[in-house]
Design a protein around this motif. Sequence first.
Motif, short mmCIF file in Angstrom:
data_model
loop_
_atom_site.label_atom_id
_atom_site.label_comp_id
_atom_site.label_asym_id
_atom_site.label_seq_id
_atom_site.Cartn_x
_atom_site.Cartn_y
_atom_site.Cartn_z
N ARG A 135 67.58 129.79 99.60
CA ARG A 135 66.74 129.48 100.79
C ARG A 135 66.99 128.31 101.39
O ARG A 135 66.29 127.97 102.31
N TYR A 158 58.86 126.54 100.78
CA TYR A 158 59.65 127.98 100.87
C TYR A 158 60.95 127.97 100.06
O TYR A 158 61.26 129.07 99.11
N GLU A 161 59.43 127.58 96.26
CA GLU A 161 58.75 128.92 95.82
C GLU A 161 60.06 129.78 95.44
O GLU A 161 59.83 130.52 94.32
N GLY B 392 62.24 132.87 107.60
CA GLY B 392 61.25 132.77 106.69
C GLY B 392 60.53 133.97 105.85
O GLY B 392 61.06 135.04 106.17
N ASN B 393 59.67 133.99 105.35
CA ASN B 393 58.89 135.05 104.70
C ASN B 393 57.60 135.16 105.90
O ASN B 393 57.61 134.63 106.74
N ARG B 396 55.57 132.24 107.04
CA ARG B 396 56.36 131.19 107.72
C ARG B 396 56.93 131.67 109.10
O ARG B 396 56.74 130.85 110.00
#
Lengths: 416, 416
Positions: A135, A158, A161, B392-393, B396
């Motif tokens: 990431r 992020y 994690e 991002g997720n 995010r």
Amino acid sequence: MTQNIQADILTIGDEILIGQIVDSNSAYISRALNRAGIRIRKKYSLGDSETAIREALNEAIGKVSLLIFTGGLGPTKDDITKITLNNYFGGKLVKNEKVYTMLHDFFTLAGREFSEANQGQALVPDVCAILPNTRGTAPGMVFEKNGTVVISLPGVPYEMEGLMEDEVMPFVEKRFQLPPVLHKTILTQGLPESVLMERIKDWENALDSRVKLAYLPSPGLVRLRLTVIENFEGAENYLNQKAAELHPILPDRIYGYDTDTMEEVVMRLLQKNKATVSFAESCTGGYLAHRLTSIPGSSKVFNGSVVTYGYDAKSKILGASKEVLEKEGAVSETIVIQMSEGVKKLYRSEYAISTSGIAGPDGGTPDKPVGTVWIAVSGPGGTRAKKFRFMGNRTRNIQMTFMTGFNLLRLMLEEE
Amino acid sequence: MTQNIQADILTIGDEILIGQIVDSNSAYISRALNRAGIRIRKKYSLGDSETAIREALNEAIGKVSLLIFTGGLGPTKDDITKITLNNYFGGKLVKNEKVYTMLHDFFTLAGREFSEANQGQALVPDVCAILPNTRGTAPGMVFEKNGTVVISLPGVPYEMEGLMEDEVMPFVEKRFQLPPVLHKTILTQGLPESVLMERIKDWENALDSRVKLAYLPSPGLVRLRLTVIENFEGAENYLNQKAAELHPILPDRIYGYDTDTMEEVVMRLLQKNKATVSFAESCTGGYLAHRLTSIPGSSKVFNGSVVTYGYDAKSKILGASKEVLEKEGAVSETIVIQMSEGVKKLYRSEYAISTSGIAGPDGGTPDKPVGTVWIAVSGPGGTRAKKFRFMGNRTRNIQMTFMTGFNLLRLMLEEE
């Protein structure tokens, strides 16, 4: 044989020490380690300084089995963790081909230049194992000395994690023989800590002495956490039984367990009832919709909602009565009911919540002081409205309105 | 003569160590101390255990001027801080009449029973000064030993914040002669850390060696923090001048300084233009409205907004074309423009932002992968739409859409 594993968690960065950012990394890491049965000895934060990092290493090595720390791995000049670790463990920085290739692909995919500074991220100490970071640019590193495993992770949440999930936890679980940790957390809504304590006094006094109870208050909720501090046979059943005993003592107040969130609980009930919900938000300004839509898959139970601040919007879009608005104000039973029924109709939802109140700090009157909030909940069986008086600041009043409104909806959904 | 004051911050609670709550208290306390010129040596968290608290006191006393810690002061059994401190400093617990009266009034006002457990909050060690808590039941306590001031505060953030502001900071500022600390933080939007670093390389290399630069990335923004690590004459002017030099290097990217937030900057610009804004949110699900309405006084620039998840809502409420929705999907230029113009008209606002995208984790296609977001901004001069690809997720991507959309609005407002 399981081992009793203790860990320290260290977060590095001047921005944490001066309070510019809140350290959420260490909470994430503690949760993950705790679930796996690792006890956290302490968590701490230090500045971006070589001396501080060295002191921390000296303090942990030989004393705990695991030290995990985050931060200071970026490509910029202020990031000194990698070089400090390399010196401490007596290694030298060498180009890692695997990391280089990953970085190259990462920048190509993102359409960004693979600059010299970023190429530098492929230089890693030759005295550690590398944990690939899918990431971002800085890989994780694993060192070991005098029985202590030292893991360094990037500080961007992020990225951290991703590394924790994909790399660190599998590594840790393989490396140590871990005991189970037994917790059971009961989530309650709407009773302050001291009221709760009075209510469950007898239940609490009858708890097994090998089980510890903690009260964890947040705006609008209190978590009751039971922990087995000394393992015994049947401990897990015991925790579940004690949790079940609380239901008749706290009717309507228990909305979930452990990692449940109020919005997840409500979403599950909506899915079960094959129903959708909408919101008409005044004082909460979009917070109810935001909390529900933060959950993946919420589109199945949510068509949409409105945020109406002015009188005009309330009457034009939701059909609230102009006369009542002028006479009784927006913070009134009639209006909050009209808002809830109006938005339910607008989106053809089966359920709706509306909020109208004075979040503060301005806008309070002797009659309607700051914290006064009307909440209405509508469903197939009709609408209920209730007035509340919250005692917080703006942010807290908004959060408490969310928790209270969602709990009212939960109760209505459970009746159906 | 000013003193060089160092402080430690300690947060107590098993819930922090197991990661059940994020410790935001220590960030708040660091910010307050830092503003006053106190350097934080370290921050740490320990469990609810007498041994841990005693170790922490031993570690800090005689080494730092100030130790502030929070937690473990509630009325419940698991709260052991007060008794531990009392024993450590060799006092005894006595009833404090002033605290008793405050507690009595607090419970009467809230219409709650003044139970025995809560009366116990009026018992305080006779070897400390008391800081009255107007927001809760546990008072703050000030001890002193070997040149170290030890302050104990409740762990509930709302109560801790009240005590810090009303009691602790005035006390600390009176107690110590504090030097000024010089920081200047430049807030940038939309450039990743590594890109930013390349852009400002020359500017960074030319910095005075007595000034340190830190890159602090968050979703959608990077803070550039300049700190004077060795004071010199004209340092404050120097920081301002360096900040100003960044503007031509990073056009459109700098949205504020220091403690500014994007929503405050946008709100100030709207107020200056005597204009209001509305939002039509799909993938952000109410987050834009929530961020703006979190600011006190936002009702002056905000009439309302809508969250439209389904096609139906987009066409019925905002007037988006059903045909285009069917043909191009909701995540498209035409729809996001229609949403923005639709909500602007609905609320008669001068400005509007709309969002439509795939926040994830589900819903992505090869054509429109997760993270694809269309954002439109409308104003008196027309509408602009732009497509983004965030990496991002879900959380995010929502945050990045907020930062990006608000920055586009900011740029439009600054042109007017």
